[in-house]
Write a protein that holds these residues in place. Structure first.
Motif, PDB file in Angstrom:
ATOM      1  N   GLY A   1      43.174  44.090  40.681  1.00 46.08           N
ATOM      2  CA  GLY A   1      44.523  44.634  40.781  1.00 46.08           C
ATOM      3  C   GLY A   1      45.114  44.455  42.158  1.00 46.08           C
ATOM      4  N   ALA A   2      44.309  44.686  43.197  1.00 43.21           N
ATOM      5  CA  ALA A   2      44.799  44.508  44.562  1.00 43.21           C
ATOM      6  C   ALA A   2      45.188  43.062  44.821  1.00 43.21           C
ATOM      7  CB  ALA A   2      43.727  44.955  45.559  1.00 43.21           C
ATOM      8  N   ALA A   3      44.431  42.120  44.265  1.00 42.14           N
ATOM      9  CA  ALA A   3      44.751  40.700  44.447  1.00 42.14           C
ATOM     10  C   ALA A   3      46.108  40.369  43.844  1.00 42.14           C
ATOM     11  CB  ALA A   3      43.672  39.832  43.811  1.00 42.14           C
ATOM     12  N   HIS A   4      46.413  40.934  42.684  1.00 42.69           N
ATOM     13  CA  HIS A   4      47.714  40.682  42.070  1.00 42.69           C
ATOM     14  C   HIS A   4      48.820  41.358  42.854  1.00 42.69           C
ATOM     15  CE1 HIS A   4      51.082  41.356  39.266  1.00 42.69           C
ATOM     16  NE2 HIS A   4      50.791  40.130  38.878  1.00 42.69           N
ATOM     17  N   PHE A   5      48.629  42.620  43.193  1.00 40.19           N
ATOM     18  CA  PHE A   5      49.674  43.373  43.875  1.00 40.19           C
ATOM     19  C   PHE A   5      50.006  42.790  45.240  1.00 40.19           C
ATOM     20  CE2 PHE A   5      51.096  46.864  46.634  1.00 40.19           C
ATOM     21  CZ  PHE A   5      52.213  47.261  45.922  1.00 40.19           C
ATOM     22  N   MET A   6      48.988  42.300  45.954  1.00 38.14           N
ATOM     23  CA  MET A   6      49.181  41.772  47.298  1.00 38.14           C
ATOM     24  C   MET A   6      49.414  40.269  47.301  1.00 38.14           C
ATOM     25  SD  MET A   6      49.242  44.331  49.306  1.00 38.14           S
ATOM     26  CE  MET A   6      49.099  43.551  50.906  1.00 38.14           C
ATOM     27  N   ASP A   7      49.603  39.676  46.121  1.00 37.71           N
ATOM     28  CA  ASP A   7      49.896  38.242  46.002  1.00 37.71           C
ATOM     29  C   ASP A   7      48.801  37.411  46.658  1.00 37.71           C
ATOM     30  OD1 ASP A   7      51.399  36.066  45.154  1.00 37.71           O
ATOM     31  OD2 ASP A   7      52.581  35.976  46.993  1.00 37.71           O
ATOM     32  N   GLY A   8      47.545  37.804  46.389  1.00 38.41           N
ATOM     33  CA  GLY A   8      46.410  37.115  46.967  1.00 38.41           C
ATOM     34  C   GLY A   8      45.568  36.419  45.908  1.00 38.41           C
ATOM     35  N   ILE A   9      44.283  36.334  46.173  1.00 37.59           N
ATOM     36  CA  ILE A   9      43.337  35.679  45.273  1.00 37.59           C
ATOM     37  C   ILE A   9      42.148  36.608  45.069  1.00 37.59           C
ATOM     38  CG2 ILE A   9      41.804  33.697  44.929  1.00 37.59           C
ATOM     39  CD1 ILE A   9      43.603  32.068  46.741  1.00 37.59           C
ATOM     40  N   ALA A  10      41.748  36.810  43.822  1.00 32.56           N
ATOM     41  CA  ALA A  10      40.531  37.557  43.517  1.00 32.56           C
ATOM     42  C   ALA A  10      39.348  36.601  43.559  1.00 32.56           C
ATOM     43  CB  ALA A  10      40.639  38.213  42.139  1.00 32.56           C
ATOM     44  N   VAL A  11      38.224  37.073  44.060  1.00 32.42           N
ATOM     45  CA  VAL A  11      37.020  36.246  44.123  1.00 32.42           C
ATOM     46  C   VAL A  11      35.873  36.980  43.431  1.00 32.42           C
ATOM     47  CG1 VAL A  11      37.649  34.914  46.151  1.00 32.42           C
ATOM     48  CG2 VAL A  11      36.544  37.123  46.452  1.00 32.42           C
ATOM     49  N   SER A  12      35.086  36.218  42.660  1.00 28.86           N
ATOM     50  CA  SER A  12      34.036  36.808  41.847  1.00 28.86           C
ATOM     51  C   SER A  12      32.738  36.030  41.952  1.00 28.86           C
ATOM     52  CB  SER A  12      34.454  36.830  40.361  1.00 28.86           C
ATOM     53  OG  SER A  12      35.618  37.577  40.150  1.00 28.86           O
ATOM     54  N   LEU A  13      31.647  36.718  41.641  1.00 29.17           N
ATOM     55  CA  LEU A  13      30.380  36.033  41.436  1.00 29.17           C
ATOM     56  C   LEU A  13      30.435  35.326  40.080  1.00 29.17           C
ATOM     57  CD1 LEU A  13      27.562  38.493  42.547  1.00 29.17           C
ATOM     58  CD2 LEU A  13      28.083  36.262  43.528  1.00 29.17           C
TER      59      LEU A  13
END
Length: 310
Positions: free
Chosen positions: A113-125
């Motif tokens: 959610g933070a990645a979407h709200f802050m116009d960033g990128i989510a990173v996952s294993l």
């Protein structure tokens, strides 16, 4: 500076140690690849320190670090990017004013959610199949204020940029390069770069203080709002239409509220800036008026909803 947000839901999964080691190697390579695309420092934001996490059940990061010299080198590279500011700090808790909540698979998803709200990128294993895609869909619920002052929840499905392997980084390289050059990371930077970022928008002097003191949670929403106003003004032909074709919700204030939307204009006279666009969380407003002879939009207020003096 692209912000990377750790998807906490991709950690502490069920897999053997060999797969966990492989996933960590892919994860570090992907994060470093994003950082290498940017001219400025890339930040990896997480809720807790990475060394406190478990890669898989019973396999903590600290154990992974000590398993081989290569892992220790990878850890040092990853640690250099980590910002331990909690992801929940970028938007309010669901029970706060302007409540905002993101979920995935029926569960709260802070990092995504933070990645979407802050116009960033989510990173996952990249262990589970659901984290091996370049985008992830989320359910977003937000409490918004309507024109009549009432509150209601708006719900929608959104997609967030997502990286867990090098091919995903390849997909976002153009966006990373473009955003690194064009992005204003603070309200003060928006003000200082306004002429370059928004050539069709004019800002009254009073907005300098409003932007300089802008709540960090509002940086991206305000930037998005200004981007949309700029795009509408750029495409506007005042000789053909009295208003631009808006790219976001723009509404006028009612007659009873127009009196609170009067501000001193550039020429020293008082003018009404009752057209407004919205941004969230909370009741954020951008108040402006149209300058048809110039094909420009003049902005007088960027901040909370204007309340009448009592």
């Amino acid at each position: 500076m692209p912000l990377l947000f750790l998807n906490e839901k991709s950690w502490t999964t069920t897999c053997d140690q060999a797969r966990a080691d492989e996933a960590m190697a892919e994860f570090v390579d992907a994060v470093r690849a994003v950082a290498n695309e940017d001219r400025e420092e890339t930040a990896l934001v997480s809720e807790t320190g990475l060394d406190a996490l478990e890669i898989a059940e019973g396999y903590p990061v600290r154990k992974w670090i000590g398993n081989s010299p290569k892992n220790h080198v990878r850890w040092q590279r990853l640690r250099a990017l980590q910002n331990r500011s909690p992801v929940r700090s970028v938007y309010p808790a669901p029970d706060a004013d302007g409540g905002l909540e993101y979920s995935h698979g029926g569960e709260i998803a802070l990092g995504l959610g933070a990645a979407h709200f802050m116009d960033g990128i989510a990173v996952s294993l990249p262990v589970a199949p659901e984290w091996q895609t370049p985008t992830v869909s989320l359910d977003r619920s937000e409490l918004v204020e309507l024109d009549d002052g009432s509150l209601e929840f708006e719900q929608e499905t959104v997609d967030v940029r997502h990286v867990s392997a090098l091919p995903h980084v390849d997909e976002y390289r153009p966006w990373i390069r473009k955003s690194s050059l064009a992005r204003a990371a603070t309200g003060r930077q928006i003000w200082e770069r306004r002429a370059d970022l928004y050539p069709h928008l004019q800002f009254l002097c009073r907005t300098e203080a409003q932007l300089s003191d802008l709540d960090p949670r509002w940086i991206v929403p305000v930037r998005r709002g200004l981007d949309r106003l700029e795009a509408a003004a750029e495409a506007w032909d005042p000789a053909a239409t009295p208003e631009p074709e808006w790219q976001s919700k723009v509404t006028p204030e009612g007659e009873t509220r127009k009196r609170v939307c009067r501000f001193e204009d550039f020429d020293g006279t008082s003018a009404t800036f009752h057209l407004h666009a919205r941004f969230t969380p909370g009741a954020g407003r951008i108040h402006f008026r149209l300058i048809g002879v110039e094909g420009k939009i003049r902005i007088a207020h960027i901040g909370s909803k204007i309340r009448p003096d009592l």
